[in-house]
Design an enzyme around this catalytic site. Sequence first.
Site, mmCIF file in Angstrom:
data_model
loop_
_atom_site.group_PDB
_atom_site.id
_atom_site.type_symbol
_atom_site.label_atom_id
_atom_site.label_comp_id
_atom_site.label_asym_id
_atom_site.label_seq_id
_atom_site.Cartn_x
_atom_site.Cartn_y
_atom_site.Cartn_z
ATOM 1 N N LEU A 101 0.871 -1.180 0.000
ATOM 2 C CA LEU A 101 0.000 0.000 0.000
ATOM 3 C C LEU A 101 0.901 1.220 0.000
ATOM 4 C CD1 LEU A 101 -2.696 -0.684 2.738
ATOM 5 C CD2 LEU A 101 -3.142 -0.175 0.361
ATOM 6 N N ASP A 102 0.626 2.191 -0.843
ATOM 7 C CA ASP A 102 1.509 3.363 -0.838
ATOM 8 C C ASP A 102 1.169 4.270 0.339
ATOM 9 O OD1 ASP A 102 -0.130 5.302 -3.477
ATOM 10 O OD2 ASP A 102 -0.869 4.390 -1.650
ATOM 11 N N ALA A 103 1.974 5.307 0.525
ATOM 12 C CA ALA A 103 1.877 6.089 1.756
ATOM 13 C C ALA A 103 0.548 6.828 1.878
ATOM 14 C CB ALA A 103 3.039 7.080 1.833
ATOM 15 N N PHE A 104 -0.041 7.196 0.772
ATOM 16 C CA PHE A 104 -1.290 7.949 0.827
ATOM 17 C C PHE A 104 -2.452 7.072 1.277
ATOM 18 C CE2 PHE A 104 -4.078 11.345 -0.206
ATOM 19 C CZ PHE A 104 -5.205 10.794 -0.779
ATOM 20 N N SER A 105 -2.386 5.775 0.955
ATOM 21 C CA SER A 105 -3.534 4.902 1.241
ATOM 22 C C SER A 105 -3.446 4.335 2.633
ATOM 23 C CB SER A 105 -3.571 3.750 0.251
ATOM 24 O OG SER A 105 -3.078 4.137 -0.980
#
Lengths: 350, 429
Positions: A101-105
Amino acid sequence: MATQAARLLRKLDGLFAVYKPPGVHWKLVRDTVESNLLRAVNSSPPAAPRFQVHFQLLSSGESSSSRELTVTATRLPALADHPLVTGPQFHKIRVGVGHRLDAFSSGVLVLGLGNGNTALESLYRSHVTRAYTLEGEFGMATDDFTHSGRVIERTTYGHVTQDKLERVLAMVQGANQKALITYSRVNLHSQEAYDLAVKGMLRPQDKSPPILTGLRCLCFDPPHFTLEVQCVNETQWYLRKLLHEVGLELRTTAVCTKVRRTRDGPFKMEDALTHNHWTADDIIPAVTHLRHATRKIRKNYSYKQAVSQLDSSAKAQSRTSTAHLENVSEEKDGSHSLYSEMSADSKQWR
Amino acid sequence: MFVCRRCVRVLRSALLYVQPPVTPASPLPAGGAVDLRYRSVTTGHSSASLLPRMPSGRRRERRESCGIRYLTDHTEQKSASPHGQTSSSVLQQSNHKTAQGEAFKLHREASRSVSVPAAQTLIDLDAVPCPSPFEEISEEDAIQITVPSDLPPVTFTLRDYVDKSETLRRLVELGVNLSKLEQRPNVGSMLVRLDFQADVAPRLFFLKDLGVEDSQLGLLLTKNPFILTESLENLQARVSYLKSKKFSSESVAAMVSKAPYLLNFSIKRLDNRLGFFQEQLGLSAQKLRDVVTRLPRSLCGSLEPIKENLKVYELEFGFRKNEIQHIVTKVPKVLTANKRKMTQVFDFVHNVMGVPHSLIANFPQVLNAKFLRIRERHLFLEYLGRAHYDPAHPNYVSLERLVSLPDETFCSEVALASLDDFERFQKTL
């Protein structure tokens, strides 16, 4: 030797899910979990130190010329086994990460411990679907499709209604269904293909681009709206771009304010641990609780491998489709249970 | 590798001469040894130090093959020239080196002179007369049996030396974490070369006189082993400088415990730093002393990040001078905090939560808290409709309680909800 540390390590084997908070890199999550587990494992008492016999010469008598030598033997623990000299017993615990999961999610992130990391491989290859909740906002377009990016365009959104949104979503879903049929490599004119499609059990067989198997609008409150997405092979950037494209289709613009994964295969939100619970005391029960799901994943993948090996020996395409579409009898009993499991899961997952 | 019969004898006799260097009185003649070379200090221990002198007639004794008998012959020679237990210290070093050198030289000569025929590659042990292990020998002979040392001359860990070295043993007893220190480059060699009575003990007494707790000594040395190589005059001078700036002895002890590298810095540097803080912050002398006592690492590190932080607070955040002074006196850590994290926290607290500057200055602990915690708790309160931070409001939540309370107390007292609800809410973020 069944030391306390060894017993603890044996329990740390399997898959479990954590809830990754937004704004945090997935690697930080993995490192935090690993250091917490190491702290727990290193806190168990070390092995007993070896003993060494030290001989000490004591000269008896005050006169040095007496040449009487007394030797005393003492048994002392060897300092080389002292914890301050040897250091911590364990330096590393294998913690692997599933679909990133990337940092925004935010959302469910599957981690594997020890021997459970091999099940992660099965999880990747088994093409399980993931469910996301996407929250968007009309009226803006940014460079990275999020509300915190650089604004490129502003538009009005007064003309957007829920009806129009539903129509756009249906169109997107239609395109994705076609892609799904293509990549699942089934023979369209067969009854089996129809049965699978009706049950919603079509899956892409090999590598495929991101495909949405399900899409619907949960909430519409202009300018905010929420979509629920079930997808395969996606990235979070693709989902944010999807929102942007939905906005474009509606003759306006949209940005994404939140991407939240609610399910990753059989791992649901109820099983995920929040960041206060990333310690050995909470992870071990989670791992034992999810061992059935883990075993299912391994079985799915190994069955798939066996099936694909059978197929590769004979004629390629038709054999593949019939093998996958056979429900009941000829082949192993496992196939029946597999499909019934998958159908049960997909019913839940819908 | 097969060794001929004569070489076996030579090697065996040579090994018996290689003694552990037990009591060196003088430092090693060779300069900086790169790897961990052993040099132990056992002034008390004189157990195996009955080192026989190197006899001149070495080649004669080559004929003698086995250890114990050789030694009994040897002690007959020795009784003619008695020597005490600690006399051979200086000779020992040179003997040690020459013994090793000679042993190798002898073997090379032997191997050159004798060509090993193919038929005689096996060692004929029956031909070599060995004394039986059950043979009775006198007590003195028994004590003089010397065992070659198993200490490796070069190693990557201090575990190999800690049982034999008094310095290392005493350091472990103090609580120094040798496993951490041996990972740092060159620190292990430095510790092994130290003499406990001459180097370590005076500095430990110095620290004790300063007021550092016994339990803290181990931690201090683990963080800063180089205090053992700093000269005592310098250390005394720095402490007297700090005392001249009217730091009390307890505060000096606390500063040294918190920032172990403090006394390794020159007086000039400490003076420079104190002057900088005096000038930049504009605090009174007593308050400055208090800030420095609570955050002594501000004196140790570089001043550039601190200058940047102060600029950020003044220009980017928009705090006034007196507000910055108040924040620094309450929470000195803001001086050395990470600029990016502070910006993130301040941006959220001021713009999203809507807290004005004056209120943040009254509760500076907010700037010290983790961003994730502030965000989750604020959003939870907002969801419940209890996010009021203005003191004028009836259901006012103080910022200090927002950040410093543990989760259960926060949920029960501030949010008036259960911990379960909070966790479920966390999963919706």
